[in-house]
Design a protein around this motif. Sequence first.
Motif, short mmCIF file in Angstrom:
data_model
loop_
_atom_site.label_atom_id
_atom_site.label_comp_id
_atom_site.label_asym_id
_atom_site.label_seq_id
_atom_site.Cartn_x
_atom_site.Cartn_y
_atom_site.Cartn_z
N TYR A 250 -5.89 -1.26 -1.97
CA TYR A 250 -6.23 -1.11 -0.55
C TYR A 250 -6.44 -2.48 0.09
CZ TYR A 250 -8.80 0.03 3.68
OH TYR A 250 -9.21 0.12 4.99
N LEU A 251 -5.86 -2.64 1.28
CA LEU A 251 -6.01 -3.88 2.03
C LEU A 251 -6.20 -3.52 3.49
CD1 LEU A 251 -5.90 -6.98 2.11
CD2 LEU A 251 -3.43 -6.81 2.42
N SER A 252 -7.37 -3.84 4.03
CA SER A 252 -7.67 -3.52 5.43
C SER A 252 -7.23 -4.68 6.33
CB SER A 252 -9.16 -3.26 5.61
OG SER A 252 -9.90 -4.43 5.35
N ILE B 154 -2.22 1.13 0.04
CA ILE B 154 -2.55 1.52 1.41
C ILE B 154 -2.99 0.27 2.15
CG2 ILE B 154 -3.99 2.98 2.88
CD1 ILE B 154 -4.35 4.83 0.44
N MET B 155 -2.26 -0.08 3.22
CA MET B 155 -2.51 -1.36 3.88
C MET B 155 -2.47 -1.23 5.39
SD MET B 155 -0.15 -3.75 1.42
CE MET B 155 1.21 -2.62 1.65
N ASP B 156 -3.35 -1.97 6.05
CA ASP B 156 -3.43 -1.98 7.51
C ASP B 156 -3.19 -3.40 7.99
OD1 ASP B 156 -3.89 -1.41 10.15
OD2 ASP B 156 -6.06 -1.25 9.95
N GLU B 157 -2.12 -3.62 8.73
CA GLU B 157 -1.75 -4.95 9.22
C GLU B 157 -1.82 -5.98 8.10
OE1 GLU B 157 -0.67 -5.25 12.23
OE2 GLU B 157 -1.44 -3.51 13.29
N ALA C 100 6.02 2.12 -7.06
CA ALA C 100 4.79 2.30 -6.28
C ALA C 100 5.11 2.87 -4.91
CB ALA C 100 4.06 0.96 -6.13
N ALA C 101 4.20 3.70 -4.41
CA ALA C 101 4.31 4.22 -3.04
C ALA C 101 3.49 3.32 -2.12
CB ALA C 101 3.78 5.65 -2.96
N VAL C 102 4.11 2.87 -1.04
CA VAL C 102 3.46 1.93 -0.14
C VAL C 102 3.29 2.57 1.24
CG1 VAL C 102 3.57 -0.36 0.92
CG2 VAL C 102 4.53 0.00 -1.37
N PHE C 103 2.05 2.67 1.69
CA PHE C 103 1.75 3.15 3.03
C PHE C 103 1.19 1.98 3.83
CE2 PHE C 103 1.48 6.86 0.33
CZ PHE C 103 2.11 7.84 1.07
N MET C 104 1.80 1.72 4.98
CA MET C 104 1.44 0.54 5.75
C MET C 104 1.40 0.87 7.22
SD MET C 104 3.42 -3.12 5.90
CE MET C 104 4.65 -2.65 7.11
N SER C 105 0.35 0.45 7.91
CA SER C 105 0.33 0.54 9.37
C SER C 105 0.50 -0.86 9.93
CB SER C 105 -0.98 1.16 9.87
OG SER C 105 -2.06 0.27 9.67
N SER C 106 1.26 -0.96 10.99
CA SER C 106 1.51 -2.29 11.57
C SER C 106 1.94 -2.14 13.02
CB SER C 106 2.61 -3.01 10.78
OG SER C 106 2.91 -4.27 11.38
N HIS C 107 1.53 -3.10 13.84
CA HIS C 107 2.01 -3.18 15.22
C HIS C 107 3.16 -4.18 15.34
CE1 HIS C 107 -1.97 -1.34 15.90
NE2 HIS C 107 -1.38 -0.78 16.92
N ILE C 108 3.51 -4.82 14.23
CA ILE C 108 4.64 -5.74 14.23
C ILE C 108 5.87 -4.91 13.87
CG2 ILE C 108 5.59 -7.90 13.32
CD1 ILE C 108 2.74 -8.64 12.47
N LEU C 109 6.55 -4.40 14.89
CA LEU C 109 7.60 -3.41 14.64
C LEU C 109 8.81 -4.01 13.95
CD1 LEU C 109 7.31 -1.30 17.91
CD2 LEU C 109 6.18 -0.99 15.71
N ASP D 210 11.06 2.23 4.51
CA ASP D 210 12.12 3.23 4.38
C ASP D 210 11.99 4.33 5.42
OD1 ASP D 210 13.24 2.02 2.03
OD2 ASP D 210 11.56 2.85 0.90
N ARG D 211 10.75 4.68 5.73
CA ARG D 211 10.48 5.71 6.72
C ARG D 211 9.43 5.18 7.69
NH1 ARG D 211 12.58 10.53 5.71
NH2 ARG D 211 11.20 11.54 7.23
N VAL D 212 9.44 5.72 8.89
CA VAL D 212 8.48 5.29 9.90
C VAL D 212 7.91 6.51 10.60
CG1 VAL D 212 10.29 4.99 11.66
CG2 VAL D 212 8.10 3.82 11.93
#
Length: 235
Positions: free
Chosen positions: A13-15, A84-87, A112-121, A129-131
Amino acid sequence: VEDSVAIKRSVGYLSSDMALYGKMTGHQFLDYMGGLQVGGTDYRDKLIRRFQPELDKKLGSLSRGNKQKVGIVQAFMHQPDVLIMDEPSSGLDPLMQEAFYDLLQESASRGAAVFMSSHILSEVQRICDRVGIIRHGKLIVERDIREMAKEAAHTFDITFAKKPPLAKLKTVKGVEVSSRDGNSVRVHLHGEVAPLLKELSGYDVVKLDARQLDLEEMFMRFYNDTPEEEAEDKR
């Protein structure tokens, strides 16, 4: 809930704004986190050499970029099955961003499964792979990046010598007129190109550009569209 400890051993996890122990050094923090996770120190040492965080200093004295490097090491060092990562690239310089993108690709390649939120589109478009696009707290669309790219390949900017024949363009099968600026229009085409070209042949077209629809524009299309239920509420 019952298996939370076991599950967290497989999660990294990375906030976006890490709450670190300010009086700890980087070495102390990674040792502490290592005691909570399952895995050796070989991969951790490899990540330290790769990102070169300042581990001898107290975490509270580090710049945001160096804090982020420490955060990346702790999130990846036990080679988790889920990340799981945020920005996650926030605060990193361009060289470190490239190193981080490579690390993400390596993690995904090992399964590994990677879930990421980002405002840098542009970042999302490059590495995901998916958005999914969230508006007002709700997931309004989830798409495969390749599907979006396929749709983008049928986007055209058309400039006419005179007023654009919007009514005629809208009758062409698969054509959606998305915007107009003077004598120029942008259309999205779902299907064959031939019917559109046939219709355009009857007009004085000054310029015709096929363009790639980037993720930012796709985001704005979904975000600016008013859902039917919201429109109904407004009425």
